[in-house]
Write a protein that holds these residues in place. Structure first.
Motif, short mmCIF file in Angstrom:
data_model
loop_
_atom_site.label_atom_id
_atom_site.label_comp_id
_atom_site.label_asym_id
_atom_site.label_seq_id
_atom_site.Cartn_x
_atom_site.Cartn_y
_atom_site.Cartn_z
N THR A 286 0.85 -1.20 0.00
CA THR A 286 0.00 0.00 0.00
C THR A 286 0.88 1.24 0.00
N LEU A 287 0.75 2.04 -1.06
CA LEU A 287 1.53 3.26 -1.22
C LEU A 287 0.63 4.48 -1.34
N ALA A 288 -0.57 4.41 -0.82
CA ALA A 288 -1.58 5.46 -1.00
C ALA A 288 -1.08 6.81 -0.48
N HIS A 289 -1.45 7.87 -1.22
CA HIS A 289 -1.16 9.25 -0.82
C HIS A 289 0.33 9.48 -0.57
N GLY A 290 1.15 8.81 -1.35
CA GLY A 290 2.59 8.95 -1.20
C GLY A 290 3.22 9.65 -2.37
N SER A 291 4.43 9.28 -2.68
CA SER A 291 5.18 9.91 -3.78
C SER A 291 4.52 9.60 -5.13
N PRO A 292 4.76 10.43 -6.12
CA PRO A 292 4.22 10.17 -7.47
C PRO A 292 4.66 8.80 -7.99
N VAL A 293 3.74 8.12 -8.65
CA VAL A 293 4.05 6.80 -9.20
C VAL A 293 4.61 6.99 -10.60
N THR A 294 5.91 6.97 -10.67
CA THR A 294 6.61 7.15 -11.94
C THR A 294 7.06 5.80 -12.47
N SER A 295 7.66 5.82 -13.64
CA SER A 295 8.20 4.59 -14.21
C SER A 295 9.28 4.01 -13.31
N SER A 296 10.10 4.89 -12.72
CA SER A 296 11.18 4.43 -11.85
C SER A 296 10.63 3.73 -10.61
N LEU A 297 9.59 4.32 -10.01
CA LEU A 297 9.02 3.72 -8.81
C LEU A 297 8.40 2.36 -9.14
N ALA A 298 7.62 2.31 -10.21
CA ALA A 298 6.99 1.04 -10.60
C ALA A 298 8.03 -0.01 -10.98
N ASP A 299 9.09 0.44 -11.62
CA ASP A 299 10.15 -0.48 -12.05
C ASP A 299 10.88 -1.10 -10.86
N SER A 300 10.95 -0.34 -9.75
CA SER A 300 11.65 -0.85 -8.56
C SER A 300 10.90 -2.02 -7.92
N GLY A 321 4.28 5.08 -15.55
CA GLY A 321 4.15 4.29 -14.33
C GLY A 321 3.13 3.19 -14.49
N LEU A 322 1.98 3.51 -15.08
CA LEU A 322 0.95 2.50 -15.31
C LEU A 322 1.44 1.43 -16.29
N LYS A 323 2.12 1.85 -17.31
CA LYS A 323 2.62 0.90 -18.31
C LYS A 323 3.62 -0.06 -17.68
N THR A 324 4.46 0.46 -16.79
CA THR A 324 5.45 -0.39 -16.11
C THR A 324 4.77 -1.40 -15.20
N ILE A 325 3.71 -0.98 -14.51
CA ILE A 325 2.95 -1.91 -13.67
C ILE A 325 2.37 -3.03 -14.54
N GLY A 326 1.94 -2.66 -15.72
CA GLY A 326 1.42 -3.67 -16.64
C GLY A 326 2.45 -4.69 -17.06
N ASN A 327 3.70 -4.35 -16.97
CA ASN A 327 4.77 -5.26 -17.38
C ASN A 327 5.32 -6.10 -16.24
N TRP A 328 4.76 -5.96 -15.04
CA TRP A 328 5.23 -6.76 -13.91
C TRP A 328 5.02 -8.24 -14.19
#
Length: 666
Positions: A286-300, A321-328
């Motif tokens: 759960t990362l709600a109301h936190g830092s922006p969800v960027t490609s780097s964050l999702a990739d981590s 960020g959404l696209k990277t989540i899709g690639n998990w």
């Protein structure tokens, strides 16, 4: 001539011959309805005795009833005192002796007055006690924790909002309660690194730890993450936790399955990357109301092969960020994007086309998505059981047809403030497992759509029609006939609803919540029908129903003995009707704003007569019209007043303004 029974059958009761195991099995099947259990226990003496032995859980309304109740029920293992606004040490002393061998859990989360002395008696006498809930006990200090520490077998302790507890108190618990497995310290602002560190060092079996909003830093994280059984860690709002703090995760916490770092603005992709090597078994993040969800964050986070649930509510999220989540590589089962700015059709589609095993999806207030997203969601995620999409205002009415055509396993569907119409509901009625449907502020929905729902969704338990103004009696009648197990319905401000709707709803015997504020055409006749037919009713809102008067209160008082909360503001109820509600022993919460015929004398009598009240909402003017000693007496009894500063709409005779407490109290 009446045939006489043979002498050898006089006094014979076949029920007395039933084995206790069979009676207990019957009682297990009746557990969902307290009225059924009560009727069963009153059938005969043997059933009465068996029900006394069978009951293991108890929720009394007032502490003064406890001695008689516990003398009848000797095997109480779970005691919930949340409905008792005040519980004294004397009361806890009685509990500790009456339930010494059987008590396993006690919930004191909404009660006050008790102290360390009462808790000490529980801890010393109840050797099997494994769970204590002291949430919201803001007056408890470290001495109370020292008392709790004597409960040597304690496994679960809930201390949310115990703001006077410090590191010293938590340290006592850590030393005394070595078997502790779950502890909540949310909003315990006096607890810091020292107390949390002691818990981690002394209580090696902890698997659930909630440290939300504590002033902790990285100093305590190292011992926490050495806990071999830790599965669920909540760090919501811990502003002292940053990327450097999470670096200790690199040393390993393989048991961790759930991590909540909501509202931790100082955590970025650099800190989350530490999770990869340390918490390889993470399933929920759960990362709600936190830092922006960027490609780097999702990739981590992409290497978490076991991740099933991700909650990003309130975050700014980019397309990358959404696209990277899709690639998990992980196959998500739950994704929450509620109120995430930046969610678009393209980004959301890239997720749902890859994560086809999604069971729960929340896209509330994602105002940029259109029919394209709904098409992709329904085409890819056929196994959805929960879809929340309130205020997705760019989705056209045609898209809702796809939900009914493709997602037949839905159990929860929130379509509040959307463009859905009757055709969409016709297809959604194919979702036969639907139990929770929200259609508030759906201005295109009419009776025709509800008729389809009534025919196809017989398992519906909750229906929200708030301000869906095109609904009339025909639609509600169809729901009542087709969904007999209905437990909650909200028809607030559906202006064309009349008593015919309430008469049909009275056949839903399991109805617990009825919200009908602003339905100006319903009268006491319809309310009477609901009171007679819906004996499990616990919450009633008839605010701004001018035709509800004293005639509706009398049946409520007689039949609705489970009623706990009622709103009568802007109705035509008078002192007499309110006074009749004193017969409802469960009544705890009452709102009575702008009752034209309410007088200070009548109000005072009502407040004294309703002995179980814990919350009363009144106009601020009455604060000065009621005797100060009366208010003090009621507050000492456990009642909280909420004064609303609005224009007084009643005309009072100045001669009635000053009352004497001696004239009101026996």
């Amino acid at each position: 001539m009446k045939k006489q029974k043979p002498d050898n059958l006089k006094g014979f009761n076949a029920f007395n011959q039933l084995p206790q195991e069979i009676i207990f099995t019957i009682l297990d099947l009746l557990n969902s309805n307290p009225l059924d259990i009560k009727s069963f226990s009153l059938a005969c003496k043997s059933f009465y005795a068996a029900e006394s032995k069978h009951r293991t859980s108890l929720k009394p309304l007032r502490q003064e009833h406890l001695p008689s109740i516990l003398s009848r029920y000797p095997n109480i293992a779970h005691l919930h005192l949340t409905r008792c606004s005040r519980v004294s040490d004397t009361c806890l002393s009685f509990v500790s002796h009456a339930c010494a061998s059987s008590l396993r859990s006690i919930d004191l989360s909404r009660t006050h007055l008790f102290s360390a002395s009462g808790l000490l008696g529980l801890a010393l006498n109840c050797n099997n006690l494994v769970e204590i809930d002291l949430s919201n006990a803001t007056e408890l200090k470290d001495s109370a924790m020292a008392a709790v520490s004597q409960a040597k077998n304690l496994e679960k302790l809930w201390l949310a909002r115990c703001k006077s507890v410090t590191d010293l108190g938590v340290g006592c618990v850590a030393v005394g309660c070595r078997k502790l497995k779950s502890i909540c310290l949310k909003w315990c602002l006096g607890v810091g690194d020292l107390g949390v560190g002691l818990l981690a060092v002394k209580c090696n079996h902890i698997c659930y730890l909630d440290l939300s909003y504590l002033p902790i830093t990285s100093k305590c994280l190292s011992p926490i993450l050495k806990l071999q059984h830790l599965e669920d860690l909540v760090l919501e709002g811990c502003f002292g936790i940053d990327d450097d703090s999470l670096a200790v995760l690199k040393h390993g916490c393989n048991s961790l399955k759930s991590l909540d770092v909501s509202t931790c603005q100082s955590i970025s992709h650099n800190g989350l990357s530490s999770l990869v090597s340390g918490a390889v078994g993470l399933q929920q993040l759960t990362l709600a109301h936190g830092s922006p969800v960027t490609s780097s964050l999702a990739d981590s986070l992409k290497k978490f092969s076991m991740l099933q649930s991700v909650k990003l509510d309130g975050c700014l999220i980019s397309y990358d960020g959404l696209k990277t989540i899709g690639n998990w590589s992980a196959s998500l089962r739950e994704l929450s994007l509620s109120k995430c700015s930046g969610v678009t059709d393209e980004g959301l589609s890239s997720i749902v086309t890859r994560h086809k095993d999604l069971r729960k999806l929340d896209i509330t207030c994602c105002r940029k998505i259109t029919d394209v997203s709904i098409s992709r969601i329904t085409n890819s995620c056929n196994s959805l059981t929960s879809l929340r999409m309130e205020s997705c205002t760019l989705v056209s009415r045609e898209a809702f047809v796809l939900i009914g055509q493709r997602c037949h396993l839905l159990e929860e569907l929130d379509l509040t403030d959307n463009e859905i119409d009757d055709k969409g509901l016709k297809y959604i009625s194919r979702c036969s497992q639907l139990s929770n449907l929200k259609l508030g502020i759906c201005l295109n929905v009419t009776d025709e759509g509800l008729i389809h729902i009534g025919r196809g969704c017989s398992k519906l338990l909750e229906l929200d029609l708030y301000r869906s103004v095109e609904i009339t009696d025909s639609g509600i009648i169809a729901i009542a006939q087709g969904c007999p197990g209905l437990e909650m319905i909200n028809i607030a401000y559906c202006k064309d609803i009349t008593d015919h709707s309430l008469l049909s709803l009275s056949k839903c015997s399991r109805l617990k919540t009825l919200e009908s504020r602003g339905c100006s055409m319903i009268t006491s006749l319809g309310l009477t029908a609901v009171a007679v037919g819906c004996k499990e009713l616990t919450k009633l809102d008839v605010k701004k129903c001018p035709n509800i008067d004293d005639a509706g209160m009398l049946p409520l008082a007689h039949f609705s003995q489970n009623l706990r909360q009622i709103n009568l503001s802007h109705s035509s109820v008078t002192d007499i009707g309110l006074l009749s509600l004193a017969g409802i022993s469960c009544l705890q919460n009452i709102t009575i704003l702008h009752l034209k015929s309410l007088t200070p004398t009548g109000l005072a009598a009502v407040l004294l007569a309703c002995g179980g009240l814990t919350k009363v909402k009144l106009q601020a003017e009455f604060k000065w019209l009621l005797p100060h000693r009366l208010v003090e007496h009621l507050e000492a009894r456990g009642c909280t007043f909420q004064w609303r500063d609005k224009v007084l709409q009643v005309e009072l005779d100045p001669k009635c303004w000053k009352l004497r407490l001696e004239d009101l109290m026996p």
